[in-house]
Design a protein around this motif. Structure first.
Motif, PDB file in Angstrom:
ATOM      1  N   PRO A   3       7.691  -3.897   1.363  1.00 44.41           N
ATOM      2  CA  PRO A   3       6.390  -3.953   0.690  1.00 44.41           C
ATOM      3  C   PRO A   3       6.024  -2.653  -0.034  1.00 44.41           C
ATOM      4  O   PRO A   3       5.534  -2.699  -1.161  1.00 44.41           O
ATOM      5  CB  PRO A   3       5.428  -4.251   1.840  1.00 44.41           C
ATOM      6  N   TYR A   4       6.269  -1.527   0.596  1.00 43.72           N
ATOM      7  CA  TYR A   4       5.888  -0.266  -0.041  1.00 43.72           C
ATOM      8  C   TYR A   4       6.712  -0.016  -1.309  1.00 43.72           C
ATOM      9  O   TYR A   4       6.181   0.287  -2.382  1.00 43.72           O
ATOM     10  CB  TYR A   4       6.065   0.888   0.957  1.00 43.72           C
ATOM     11  N   THR A  48       5.500  -2.285  -4.034  1.00 41.82           N
ATOM     12  CA  THR A  48       4.257  -1.898  -4.720  1.00 41.82           C
ATOM     13  C   THR A  48       4.511  -0.735  -5.675  1.00 41.82           C
ATOM     14  O   THR A  48       3.906  -0.661  -6.741  1.00 41.82           O
ATOM     15  CB  THR A  48       3.146  -1.518  -3.716  1.00 41.82           C
ATOM     16  N   TYR A  53      -3.433  -4.252  -5.133  1.00 42.34           N
ATOM     17  CA  TYR A  53      -2.698  -3.439  -4.142  1.00 42.34           C
ATOM     18  C   TYR A  53      -3.373  -2.123  -3.800  1.00 42.34           C
ATOM     19  O   TYR A  53      -2.977  -1.460  -2.863  1.00 42.34           O
ATOM     20  CB  TYR A  53      -1.281  -3.138  -4.644  1.00 42.34           C
ATOM     21  N   TYR A  78       1.052   0.279   2.899  1.00 44.00           N
ATOM     22  CA  TYR A  78       2.256  -0.552   2.956  1.00 44.00           C
ATOM     23  C   TYR A  78       3.470   0.055   3.640  1.00 44.00           C
ATOM     24  O   TYR A  78       4.412  -0.652   3.963  1.00 44.00           O
ATOM     25  CB  TYR A  78       2.659  -0.998   1.537  1.00 44.00           C
ATOM     26  N   SER A 116       4.013  -1.609   6.735  1.00 47.04           N
ATOM     27  CA  SER A 116       3.802  -3.056   6.761  1.00 47.04           C
ATOM     28  C   SER A 116       5.150  -3.776   6.778  1.00 47.04           C
ATOM     29  O   SER A 116       6.025  -3.480   5.971  1.00 47.04           O
ATOM     30  CB  SER A 116       3.009  -3.455   5.517  1.00 47.04           C
ATOM     31  N   GLY A 127       5.644  -6.818   6.050  1.00 48.31           N
ATOM     32  CA  GLY A 127       5.718  -7.740   4.923  1.00 48.31           C
ATOM     33  C   GLY A 127       6.394  -9.047   5.306  1.00 48.31           C
ATOM     34  O   GLY A 127       6.509  -9.384   6.484  1.00 48.31           O
ATOM     35  N   THR A 131       4.670  -9.066  -0.078  1.00 50.63           N
ATOM     36  CA  THR A 131       3.368  -8.782   0.523  1.00 50.63           C
ATOM     37  C   THR A 131       2.275  -9.308  -0.385  1.00 50.63           C
ATOM     38  O   THR A 131       2.453  -9.406  -1.590  1.00 50.63           O
ATOM     39  CB  THR A 131       3.174  -7.270   0.746  1.00 50.63           C
TER      40      THR A 131
END
Lengths: 547, 1056
Positions: free
Chosen positions: B254-255, B258, B279, B289, B292, B294, B396
């Motif tokens: 997820p990170y 993004t 986001y 994130y 996360s 995800g 995500t």
């Protein structure tokens, strides 16, 4: 020994049985191994009845009813970029843009598709032209049988003329044969000079116009008017400029002979009374969107329809060249790429009802509402003639529609008449004025037969002025209908027109997305290249200039 | 044919010349009572000698006090004193079993030692250890030169068998399958994999030419289990297994996702605003994130374990004269992807009856039902491909909802209003698209064996087969298709195949004194197969509907379709085998095939073959080399054909179409094909040299073979000038060669009462080469997965067929790394980077620092399609397998590995997911380490020095640096070599004393692990992959392939 003998006889008997079995199968095996196709017809036994001849001539129409010909490529993509239309998105980032923005090379996949289908049409027509006169029914049938078969023969000649004229228009000098192909033929034939082909096209279309009746059933099969109108169009192309192997744009010295043909044919159509203008310009396209055939105005159309919305016998007319419509809206999505220019929309004179039919300045949002495209979004204004919100809901497919491609309208005949008269008489005569003014009056919603100074062309124009007015009029009347680029080429003004358009647009707004003027190369892009795949199998071909 | 029969009769006559004498007569048999023919009986110290006939009978006239020596290859010699006996029956003990091995050959059987050709065989026992639905899959790695590949892990997918490289280019390279003497058109899927007694693969022309126009790709002969005499027995076999995925493709977390979305949004203020709403601000991203988890969509789709189970119950028994076996088996094999799987039910009845000792009847009736279901990963082309949907769906949902919301909602709100969107929640996507194929097959055959005379046998085999294949497709209201097309829709299609065949074969076999033997065979065969197809479809069902159970609910019916076709084959054949002095073996065969598919000028084809073998071991000088227990040299030469042409391909056909007058169907017809009256089979001329070596009383056996196959008259859909109205014409042109070496080594490493260890090893090298195409043509280009126009397609050809090189050349651009900052002139006032002169670039894509750079092969300063070169080769250099089996105290263990070396894989998944320019789709995790212009604060960097420093050593182009058009770079060609631990199986046979109390006669339990591990450098799911299209021309493509699973099964066999 006795024992052995009896064994011997058992063997003998069984061997005899085998031989017997073998020979019975052997004698019938020739028949047994013969192939009898079950789900196709055998060419050798076809053309027995009028129905079969009808099916075969419909087979000659069919290559036109295809996304690779008049469903998309020839009708839409090959007509842009021009002074009035272009593809959205700069650069050559997909195949379609490569064509539109003048980046095409011989390997472009659309070329071989177009080429192959046009020639398939030629071959299918050749077969009908060969076979129909050999039919027993043609030789010994009743007058009615003969008339029916003659009509079929006329259609086949029309179609052969049509396909060859399109091949010449797009590719210049091309291979040329009037015989249906057999495997034993030499398939690697050289190109024939376009004027030899034009002679045959004119002959075919003349014969077709003699064989075909004036009236027709109200379907998409052609009648006499279509043959005459197409003959007029072909004559104007033959009499106009084209890119020759000399690498120059040239027109023949006897070009007026061709204009004379156009003059004669258009006059005969007008005099016949079988064709007329629809009083409402908008209604023409609403009819097309509603799949209503209207033979008085629309003289030759390619039939498109697919029961389930699939691509076969269908095209993307009305989605690709229509205002953008978001997915999920009640009229159906239109993923639109065909755009006009803001300046073309603004070029219409006040009161010209054609403007808002021709150009849609809105998109359709998910609810089906029209959202005006303002500001710099004027660059995404699109053709409006086949908008989703005029089509029959619900849309069967996201892209494919059933809208026919109309190749020739009566308005075009009138404008061709005007142009031919102007050329033949070295200036506009009354017939020329009358023809163009009927088109204009209809465009402004005026009675066709009433002289109206507010909309009629100014009297007293010289030849050049009148031609220039016609060139503009053809854009207003026939825009996005597939012939703009071809017209500019026959007038030998495509390159200059693209550059002028780019200049005007950049003046209008410096970052207006338009690149055709820069990309266009004179004496190259007036013709498409012969497909590379064709060179690979036919070394006797010569590539068009500068490819 | 008559002439051949006359020859046969004259030989019969000549056989009667050997008159009998009074003296000793008797019968020689093996330890289990089977008569042995060809045993040499010699008077010890005398000159008299004779051999037994096929029934093991002999007679010899010798002095009354003589001693007879009975000797026979592979058996211990035995001496008997005559002692005035007029009748002496003896039995001989086998030294080693495989010397006497009988293998199935075309229209009969042969002793392995008498073969002149190349035949590999494997026992059903080994094959049944592998828990697969199709027995062909179990053949993988077992026989040298037999390349069995499974395109991917899709349940029910058919393995592809290619023998010795395959000579054809455009036509099928599938071998001919013959099951119990009956040729099969549709492979082996209808068989229960445990029902195989043995499989033989005929590889060279000496073995295959007897199958004439169908033999060129080799022949796979399957013998199913026979009915055995004995008291009524009941057997129950079962296994239960679990499967899981072995590997997933790493995608951005997820990170990382993004960050990519941020970079993609930066250029456009409204997109950046959307990004921030969805986001958060750049400096929030890490906090939100980085920890996360995800959603890993591959885990959602493939993450669970799938079960498989198999049950088979059989009864059999009967007298020696009338015996039967009946079984029913059920196999339920769930796929690792949700909603996917395959089921198979087989019922088979085998009956044997000896009407007299001269007439034997046999009958086999096999009925099977197979179901394959689930949308799989391969459905949909290019951007519509299911696997790409799984890979690209975002991991995500950002700030606007929880990940659980994203997981459970049909559509991603982030995609709303995107009129070109093709992505959908992959779980919903799999659930909402019903796909199933039901195949029902019935195979019934009857065989008659009649002993016409002492040495003359007749065998007739007649078979009928029916297959009914029904395909159901339905997209319910939640499916993307329904949403795009205004409602649910579906189709039902059905193919009905029927066929029959029969063959009549006369076999004359006779032994002579002095180790001479003669086998003559004469036969005739006829084969018919036909099929009918229809399909109906309808769309726009109401949202609540009965689906395909009431297709009338569809409000937009499609056009129904149907077609019918059939083909016929008629053949005559003969074969002769002579063994002279037990040392020199000559064989010859001839077949004449007439096929309906061939053009009118070539209806009949002739296929001769000849072979010679020298059993060196039986030469006197070999007696001094005790270490060598067998040595045979073989050579064969012959011609066979490949007749897999479409029906009616030689004819001028008018096909019907439609010119839709008045918005309805108006039937049109037009020429569809250019007639080719000369159309014929592809012809393979093959040569084979082989050596069979046995050492130390056959403890070690080695078979080495080299072959050279030349295939001519290849069928090519040759491009013809389209100005003819046709684009292609099927003609016989072009040629290929396959050269190769095959080694098979079997060793008995340890063998004693308590422990046995056997090793089987095989390896095969094959070199394939295209030697000619159509007249003057040296290259031909093909497209594999990405063909089409528009976004998400590959507009350039990506495969090449080139004279002088192998089939399967990957054709694309060589990469030259990335454009570096130093390649540009930087204008600091406008922040514009301009490429320095003399650096090659793609004119359609103005490069910036961090863009992908291609090698300018032509040196014209531009990167264009002309700069494509061969960047990969799909064919392996060698393949092979290694099996070790151990047996001790009731335990048996086998460990089987197989490998492929030197093949390259076209990782089209990677290619497709390396175009990261457009907003939304997730990307492979390696994209995280891309060239970037964004600094740690989310600011755009333009300064050359800073850019250079930030991106030092980066090899992955910037998010937009691959352009928006797909392009095949060598970066997407990977080494596909692998070594697979194919299976490990451990079994234990319970001691009789334990099980007899339960009235069981046999009980075995086992554990098997299948596809346990793959050693490979390939980054995708599995290097054994080829999915783009079934054609031979574009092998080794991985686009949307179904991931393979690893499985563990526990099973049980019991007999009562």
């Amino acid at each position: 020994m006795k024992n052995i003998k009896s064994k011997y006889s058992v063997a003998k008997i069984s061997a005899l049985v085998l031989i017997a079995a073998g020979t019975t199968t052997f004698s019938s095996c020739k028949k047994w191994l013969e192939e009898k196709p079950q789900s196709s017809f055998s060419a050798s036994t076809f053309f027995k009845s009028a129905d079969e001849a009808t099916m075969a001539v419909l087979g000659a129409y069919e290559p036109a009813s295809n996304n690779n010909t008049y469903g998309f490529y020839i009708s839409l993509l090959y007509d842009i970029d021009s002074d009035i239309g272009q593809m959205q998105g700069l650069g050559f980032t997909n195949d379609a843009r490569t064509v539109a923005h003048y980046g095409i090379g011989p390997s472009h996949p659309s070329l071989s598709a177009v080429w192959a289908l046009l020639y398939k049409g030629v071959n299918n027509a050749n077969l009908v032209i060969e076979k129909v006169p050999q039919m027993d029914l043609y030789k010994t049938g009743t007058d009615a049988d003969r008339a029916n078969l003659n009509r079929i023969l006329g259609e086949a000649k029309f179609l052969r003329g049509f396909y060859y004229s399109e091949l010449v228009r797009l590719f210049g000098d091309v291979p040329f044969t009037l015989k249906s192909t057999e495997a034993s033929d030499d398939l690697k034939i050289k190109q024939t000079d376009r004027y030899v082909i034009y002679d045959q096209v004119i002959k075919d279309l003349t014969e077709a116009s003699n064989l075909l009746p004036w009236t027709k059933e109200s379907n998409e099969r052609v009648a006499k008017g279509a043959a005459k109108a197409l003959l007029a169009r072909v004559a104007l192309f033959a009499g106009g400029y084209s890119l020759r192997q000399s690498k120059q744009m040239e027109r023949p010295t006897n070009y007026k002979d061709y204009y004379a043909i156009a003059q004669k044919q258009t006059k005969e159509i007008m005099d016949s009374g079988y064709h007329s203008l629809n009083p409402s310009y908008e209604q023409i396209f609403r009819n097309q969107c509603k799949l209503t055939v209207e033979p008085k105005e629309c003289m030759f159309e390619i039939s498109m329809y697919n029961a389930t919305g699939n691509l076969t016998n269908s095209g993307i007319i009305g989605t690709w060249n229509a205002p953008l419509a978001d997915q999920g809206n009640p009229y159906g999505r239109a993923n639109s790429f065909y755009k006009t220019t803001a300046l073309f929309q603004k070029s219409y004179k006040t009161g010209d009802l054609r403007r808002d039919v021709a150009v849609a300045t809105y998109k359709i949002d998910v609810t089906g509402a029209q959202v005006q495209l303002t500001g710099t979004n004027d660059a995404t204004w699109s053709p409006g003639k086949w908008r989703r919100d005029w089509q029959i809901p619900p849309a069967k497919d996201l892209n494919n529609t059933d809208i026919n491609w109309v190749v020739l309208r009566y308005a075009d005949v009138l404008l061709m008449r005007a142009e031919a008269e102007n050329e033949m008489n070295e200036g506009p005569n009354a017939e020329a004025y009358n023809a163009v003014n009927m088109v204009r009056r209809r465009g402004f919603g005026k009675p066709l037969g009433v002289v109206d100074a507010t909309v009629d062309l100014a009297a007293g124009m010289n030849k050049q002025m009148f031609l220039a007015a016609l060139q503009q009029e053809r854009a207003w009347e026939l825009c996005f209908e597939g012939m703009r680029k071809a017209d500019l080429i026959r007038w030998n003004m495509l390159g200059s027109s693209l550059r002028a358009t780019e200049k005007a647009l950049k003046t209008y707004r410096s970052n207006y997305p338009y690149q055709a003027g820069t990309n266009f190369v004179d004496n190259k892009f007036e013709l498409f290249p012969i497909p590379q795949s064709e060179f690979e199998v036919n070394p006797n071909l010569k590539q068009n200039p500068n490819y | 044919m008559k002439r051949l029969l006359l020859l046969l009769f004259s030989l019969l006559g000549c056989a009667t010349l050997f008159a009998q004498n009074i003296g000793v007569t008797g019968k020689v048999s093996s330890a289990n009572g089977e008569p042995i023919g060809g045993v040499t009986i010699q008077e010890k110290g005398g000159k008299k000698t004779t051999t037994t006939d096929q029934q093991g009978n002999y007679s010899i006239s010798v002095p009354q006090d003589a001693t007879l020596v009975y000797s026979y290859t592979g058996h211990l010699s035995r001496e008997e004193k005559v002692k005035q006996r007029a009748s002496i029956n003896v039995s001989l003990t086998v030294i080693n079993k495989d010397m006497e091995e009988v293998v199935v050959v075309g229209y009969g059987t042969s002793k392995r030692k008498e073969l002149t050709g190349s035949i590999g065989s494997v026992s059903g026992k080994e094959l049944s250890k592998i828990p697969v639905q199709n027995v062909a899959q179990a053949l993988q790695g077992r026989i040298a030169g037999v390349n069995v590949t499974q395109g991917d892990g899709t349940p029910g997918s058919q393995p592809k068998i290619t023998i010795r490289g395959g000579g054809s280019i455009t036509q099928s390279n599938d071998p001919l399958y013959v099951v119990d003497g009956v040729p099969q058109t549709d492979g082996l899927a209808f068989l229960d994999p445990t029902d195989v007694e043995s499989m033989e693969v005929l590889k060279d022309a000496s073995a295959t030419a007897i199958y004439g126009a169908r033999g060129a790709n080799g022949v796979v002969m399957v013998t199913t289990r026979r009915a055995k005499a004995g008291k009524l027995s009941l057997n129950y076999d079962m296994y239960y297994g679990i499967k899981d995925i072995t590997k997933t493709i790493p995608m951005l977390n997820p990170y990382q996702y993004t960050l990519l979305e941020y970079e993609r949004s930066m250029g456009d203020s409204s997109q950046l605003a959307n990004f921030t709403t969805r986001y958060g601000n750049f400096n929030e991203l890490s906090g939100l994130y980085a920890n996360s988890p995800g959603i890993n969509w591959q885990d959602e789709l493939f993450g669970g374990t799938a079960n498989s189970q198999y049950h088979k119950i059989s009864v059999g028994g009967g007298s020696n004269d009338t015996r039967f076996n009946l079984f029913y088996s059920h196999n339920n094999d769930e796929g690792i992807m949700m909603t996917s799987g395959a089921k198979k039910d087989v019922a088979k009845l085998t009956l044997n009856h000896n009407a007299s000792n001269k007439i034997k009847l046999g009958s086999i009736i096999n009925y099977s039902e197979q179901q394959v279901f689930g949308v799989g990963t391969q459905e949909g082309n290019n951007k519509f491909n299911q696997l790409q949907n799984i890979l690209q769906y975002r991991p995500t949902s950002g700030k606007q909802g929880s990940d659980d919301d994203l997981l459970s909602s049909d559509e991603d709100p982030a995609l709303a209003g995107n009129s070109g969107n093709v992505l959908q929640n992959p779980v919903v996507n799999a659930e909402s698209q019903q796909r199933s194929t039901y195949t029902k097959t019935l195979n019934a055959s009857l065989s008659v064996d009649i002993q016409l005379a002492r040495n003359l046998n007749y065998r007739g085999v007649a078979g009928v087969n029916r297959a009914d294949i029904k395909g159901n497709i339905f997209n319910d209201s939640r499916s993307m298709t329904a949403k795009r097309n205004g409602g649910p829709g579906g189709s039902i299609s059905e193919t009905d195949r029927k066929g029959w065949n029969y063959s009549n074969v006369l076999n004359y076999s006779r032994m002579f004194a002095g180790g001479h033997k003669m086998d003559l065979l004469l036969g005739q065969e006829q084969v018919y197969s036909g099929s009918e197809y229809f399909s109906v479809s309808s769309a726009r069902f109401p949202a609540t509907n009965l689906g395909l159970n009431d297709i009338s609910q569809g409000t937009l019916p499609g056009i129904p379709q149907s077609n019918a076709q059939d083909e016929r084959l008629m053949s005559f054949f003969a074969r002769a085998n002579f063994v002279l002095a037990d040392r020199y073996i000559f064989s010859g065969s001839f077949r004449r095939d007439g096929s309906s598919k061939f053009g009118i000028n070539n209806k009949w084809g002739n296929f001769p073959a000849a072979g010679f073998a020298w059993r060196v071991i039986n030469e006197k000088f070999m007696k001094n080399v005790p270490a060598i227990s067998d040595l045979k040299l073989r050579y064969s030469f012959g011609t066979s054909g490949n007749n897999r042409i479409d029906n009616y391909a030689s004819l001028a056909l008018l096909k019907s179409g439609n010119y839709p007058l008045n918005n309805g169907n108006a039937i049109s017809v037009s020429p569809a094909t250019l007639a080719n009256p000369n159309l014929k089979w592809e012809k393979t001329i093959s040569q084979n040299i082989g050596m069979d070596l046995g050492l130390f009383q056959q403890r070690i056996t080695l078979t080495a073979e080299v072959y050279y196959n030349k295939t001519k008259d290849l069928l090519l859909n040759a491009a013809v000038p389209a100005s003819s109205g046709f684009s292609t014409m099927l003609i016989n042109v072009g040629s290929t060669t396959n050269k190769g070496l095959e080694l098979t080594l079997n060793t008995v490493n340890v063998k004693n009462k308590n422990f046995e260890w056997n090793t089987n090893f095989n390896i095969a090298f094959n070199k394939n080469k295209v030697t000619a195409l159509t007249n003057g043509e040296t290259r031909r280009y093909m497209q594999s997965w990405g063909a089409g126009t528009g976004t998400g397609t590959l507009s350039d050809a990506d495969y090449l067929l080139q004279v002088g090189d192998q089939v399967g050349l990957m054709y694309g651009y060589k990469s030259a790394g990335l454009y570096q900052v130093s390649d540009f002139d930087y204008n600091s006032s406008t922040n514009v980077y301009t490429l320095k002169p003399n650096i090659a670039y793609d004119p359609n894509l103005v490069p910036q620092p961090g863009y992908m750079k291609g090698v300018d092969q032509t040196g014209d300063g531009k990167i264009t399609p002309d700069d494509r070169v061969v960047i990969g080769r799909a064919n392996p250099k060698f393949i092979g397998g290694l099996n070790n089996t151990f047996r001790s105290h009731g335990f048996d263990l086998s460990i089987f590995i197989n490998w492929s070396y030197g093949n390259e894989v076209y990782n089209a998944n990677k290619l497709y997911n390396s175009i990261t320019a457009t907003i939304y789709p997730n990307a492979m995790s390696y994209i995280a380490n891309r060239w970037t212009t964004i600094d740690n604060n989310g600011q755009r960097v333009t300064d050359p020095k800073q850019l250079e420093a930030m991106n030092a050593g980066k090899t992955v182009p910037s998010y937009i640096g691959g352009g928006t058009a797909l392009r095949f770079y060598d970066l997407y060609v990977e080494d596909g070599s692998f070594l697979r631990i194919n299976n490990i199986s451990l079994g234990y046979t319970l001691p009789t004393k334990w099980i007899s109390k339960a009235k069981m006669s046999n009980a075995r339990v086992y554990l098997t692990g299948y596809n346990l591990y793959v050693f490979t450098n390939y980054s995708g799911y599995d290097p054994e992959v080829s999915v783009a299209n079934s054609s031979r021309l574009t092998p080794g493509v991985d686009f949307g392939a179904f991931p393979r699973s690893r499985s563990f099964v526990a099973g049980l066999n019991v007999s009562f």
